[in-house]
Design a protein around this motif. Structure first.
Motif, PDB file in Angstrom:
ATOM      1  N   PHE A  30       0.870  -1.176   0.000  1.00 30.07           N
ATOM      2  CA  PHE A  30       0.000   0.000   0.000  1.00 30.07           C
ATOM      3  C   PHE A  30       0.898   1.215   0.000  1.00 30.07           C
ATOM      4  CE2 PHE A  30      -3.180  -2.824   1.843  1.00 30.07           C
ATOM      5  CZ  PHE A  30      -4.340  -2.344   1.250  1.00 30.07           C
ATOM      6  N   HIS A  31       0.807   2.064  -1.021  1.00 31.74           N
ATOM      7  CA  HIS A  31       1.590   3.304  -1.020  1.00 31.74           C
ATOM      8  C   HIS A  31       0.706   4.428  -0.486  1.00 31.74           C
ATOM      9  CE1 HIS A  31       4.897   5.898  -2.296  1.00 31.74           C
ATOM     10  NE2 HIS A  31       3.965   6.761  -2.677  1.00 31.74           N
ATOM     11  N   LEU A  32       1.130   5.035   0.616  1.00 31.82           N
ATOM     12  CA  LEU A  32       0.316   6.040   1.296  1.00 31.82           C
ATOM     13  C   LEU A  32       1.031   7.389   1.278  1.00 31.82           C
ATOM     14  CD1 LEU A  32      -0.636   3.720   4.270  1.00 31.82           C
ATOM     15  CD2 LEU A  32      -2.077   4.313   2.350  1.00 31.82           C
ATOM     16  N   ASP A  33       0.465   8.349   0.560  1.00 29.84           N
ATOM     17  CA  ASP A  33       1.083   9.655   0.360  1.00 29.84           C
ATOM     18  C   ASP A  33       0.600  10.661   1.387  1.00 29.84           C
ATOM     19  OD1 ASP A  33       2.652   9.314  -2.096  1.00 29.84           O
ATOM     20  OD2 ASP A  33       0.716   8.845  -2.998  1.00 29.84           O
ATOM     21  N   VAL A  34       1.454  11.018   2.310  1.00 28.44           N
ATOM     22  CA  VAL A  34       1.082  11.976   3.352  1.00 28.44           C
ATOM     23  C   VAL A  34       1.695  13.342   3.005  1.00 28.44           C
ATOM     24  CG1 VAL A  34       1.254  12.520   5.814  1.00 28.44           C
ATOM     25  CG2 VAL A  34       0.936  10.142   5.075  1.00 28.44           C
ATOM     26  N   VAL A  63       4.725   4.123   3.597  1.00 26.66           N
ATOM     27  CA  VAL A  63       4.291   5.500   3.848  1.00 26.66           C
ATOM     28  C   VAL A  63       5.310   6.487   3.267  1.00 26.66           C
ATOM     29  CG1 VAL A  63       3.785   7.213   5.642  1.00 26.66           C
ATOM     30  CG2 VAL A  63       2.971   4.868   5.909  1.00 26.66           C
ATOM     31  N   HIS A  64       4.842   7.328   2.353  1.00 27.05           N
ATOM     32  CA  HIS A  64       5.678   8.327   1.682  1.00 27.05           C
ATOM     33  C   HIS A  64       5.364   9.686   2.299  1.00 27.05           C
ATOM     34  CE1 HIS A  64       6.450  10.521  -2.453  1.00 27.05           C
ATOM     35  NE2 HIS A  64       7.294  10.887  -1.524  1.00 27.05           N
ATOM     36  N   LEU A  65       6.283  10.170   3.129  1.00 24.94           N
ATOM     37  CA  LEU A  65       6.059  11.423   3.843  1.00 24.94           C
ATOM     38  C   LEU A  65       6.534  12.609   3.013  1.00 24.94           C
ATOM     39  CD1 LEU A  65       7.219  10.417   7.456  1.00 24.94           C
ATOM     40  CD2 LEU A  65       4.864  10.514   6.553  1.00 24.94           C
ATOM     41  N   MET A  66       5.591  13.428   2.560  1.00 27.90           N
ATOM     42  CA  MET A  66       5.930  14.675   1.861  1.00 27.90           C
ATOM     43  C   MET A  66       5.624  15.805   2.835  1.00 27.90           C
ATOM     44  SD  MET A  66       4.426  13.628  -1.822  1.00 27.90           S
ATOM     45  CE  MET A  66       3.607  12.186  -1.150  1.00 27.90           C
ATOM     46  N   ILE A  67       6.398  15.822   3.916  1.00 27.95           N
ATOM     47  CA  ILE A  67       6.148  16.776   4.994  1.00 27.95           C
ATOM     48  C   ILE A  67       7.472  17.361   5.484  1.00 27.95           C
ATOM     49  CG2 ILE A  67       4.076  15.507   5.747  1.00 27.95           C
ATOM     50  CD1 ILE A  67       5.647  14.361   8.081  1.00 27.95           C
ATOM     51  N   VAL A 172      10.057   3.879  -7.878  1.00 28.26           N
ATOM     52  CA  VAL A 172       9.740   5.005  -8.769  1.00 28.26           C
ATOM     53  C   VAL A 172       8.272   5.375  -8.581  1.00 28.26           C
ATOM     54  CG1 VAL A 172       9.676   5.831 -11.163  1.00 28.26           C
ATOM     55  CG2 VAL A 172      11.527   4.335 -10.427  1.00 28.26           C
ATOM     56  N   ASP A 173       8.015   6.688  -8.494  1.00 32.31           N
ATOM     57  CA  ASP A 173       6.690   7.177  -8.107  1.00 32.31           C
ATOM     58  C   ASP A 173       6.270   8.388  -8.935  1.00 32.31           C
ATOM     59  OD1 ASP A 173       4.416   7.932  -6.732  1.00 32.31           O
ATOM     60  OD2 ASP A 173       5.445   8.442  -4.859  1.00 32.31           O
ATOM     61  N   GLY A 174       5.158   8.234  -9.661  1.00 31.18           N
ATOM     62  CA  GLY A 174       4.581   9.362 -10.393  1.00 31.18           C
ATOM     63  C   GLY A 174       4.409   9.068 -11.875  1.00 31.18           C
TER      64      GLY A 174
HETATM   65 ZN    ZN Z   1       4.108   8.753  -3.360  1.00 36.04          ZN
END
Ligand code: ZN
Ligand code: DX5
Length: 212
Positions: A30-34, A63-67, A172-174
């Motif tokens: 599960f890829h989770l974008d925060v 969990v992918h933290l964009m914070i 790789v993401d996006g």
């Molecule tokens: Zn992501």
């Protein structure tokens, strides 16, 4: 084997249970974008959603933290049951202690970078990374167009990982879809994140199978 990580950001939040089921049945993570609206110009979701998914997840949560200040939240995300946690190189002054913190909390540690950051910036930290997350769009939104220079970036990173005899994985993401999955894997990617390609498809299972 390539791991497929559907990004929940593109799920139907009114029917999240159904999309969680799809990931459990057909995908690997599960890829989770925060997102916090500070490091990136968007706000996504936080603990209530991650905790709800954790209750139903049968495959590991990534969990992918964009914070900003990811170090303040790592322990709490680890406690939700996350198995992989990545944060952005651009978000911290020194990635090393933060990677250590992720590992101390029992998770695999990943360093993420946006498309405008040279991959060589990651080289000094590769030894401490279980995985690196190469953004193939600018972090912040799902549904963007894949940036073609990603192939070269993945190759460059893979060459360095191999030269150092490391086992760091490349995620790789996006904008990832069946149209670019094969070439990404040939360049060295081992984990593919896909949001829109999976959840906006008529048959998500077929898209996941095609990407493998
Ligand atoms: Zn992501
Ligand atoms: C973007 C996120 C991605 C995004 C991918 O900031 O990190 O994980 O959800 O979505 P798609 O596959 O639609 O580009």
């Amino acid at each position: 084997m390539t791991q497929i990580a559907p990004s929940i950001l593109a799920a139907d939040f009114l029917n999240l249970g159904k999309d969680v089921e799809t990931v459990n049945k057909y995908a690997d993570l599960f890829h989770l974008d925060v997102m916090d609206g500070r490091l990136v110009p968007n706000i996504s979701f936080g603990f209530p959603v991650v905790e709800a998914i954790a209750k139903k997840a049968e495959v590991p949560m990534d969990v992918h933290l964009m914070i900003t200040h990811p170090e303040c939240y790592i322990e709490r995300f680890a406690k939700t049951g996350a198995k992989m946690i990545s944060f952005h190189y651009e978000a911290v002054r020194d990635p090393e202690p933060v990677l250590g913190l992720v590992k101390e909390n029992g998770c695999l540690a990943g360093l993420a970078i946006n498309p405008d950051v040279p991959v060589s910036k990651l080289f000094p930290f590769l030894y401490a990374c279980d995985f690196v997350l190469i953004m193939s769009v600018f972090a912040g939104f799902g549904g963007q167009k894949f940036i073609e220079t990603t192939y070269e970036r993945v190759k460059e990173l893979k060459a360095e990982i191999d030269a150092r005899g490391l086992s760091t994985k490349i995620e790789v993401d996006g904008g990832v879809s069946p149209a670019n999955a094969k070439k990404l894997v040939e360049c060295g990617a081992e984990i593919l994140v896909a949001g829109s390609a999976v959840f906006k498809a008529e048959d998500p299972a077929e898209v996941i199978a095609a990407m493998r």
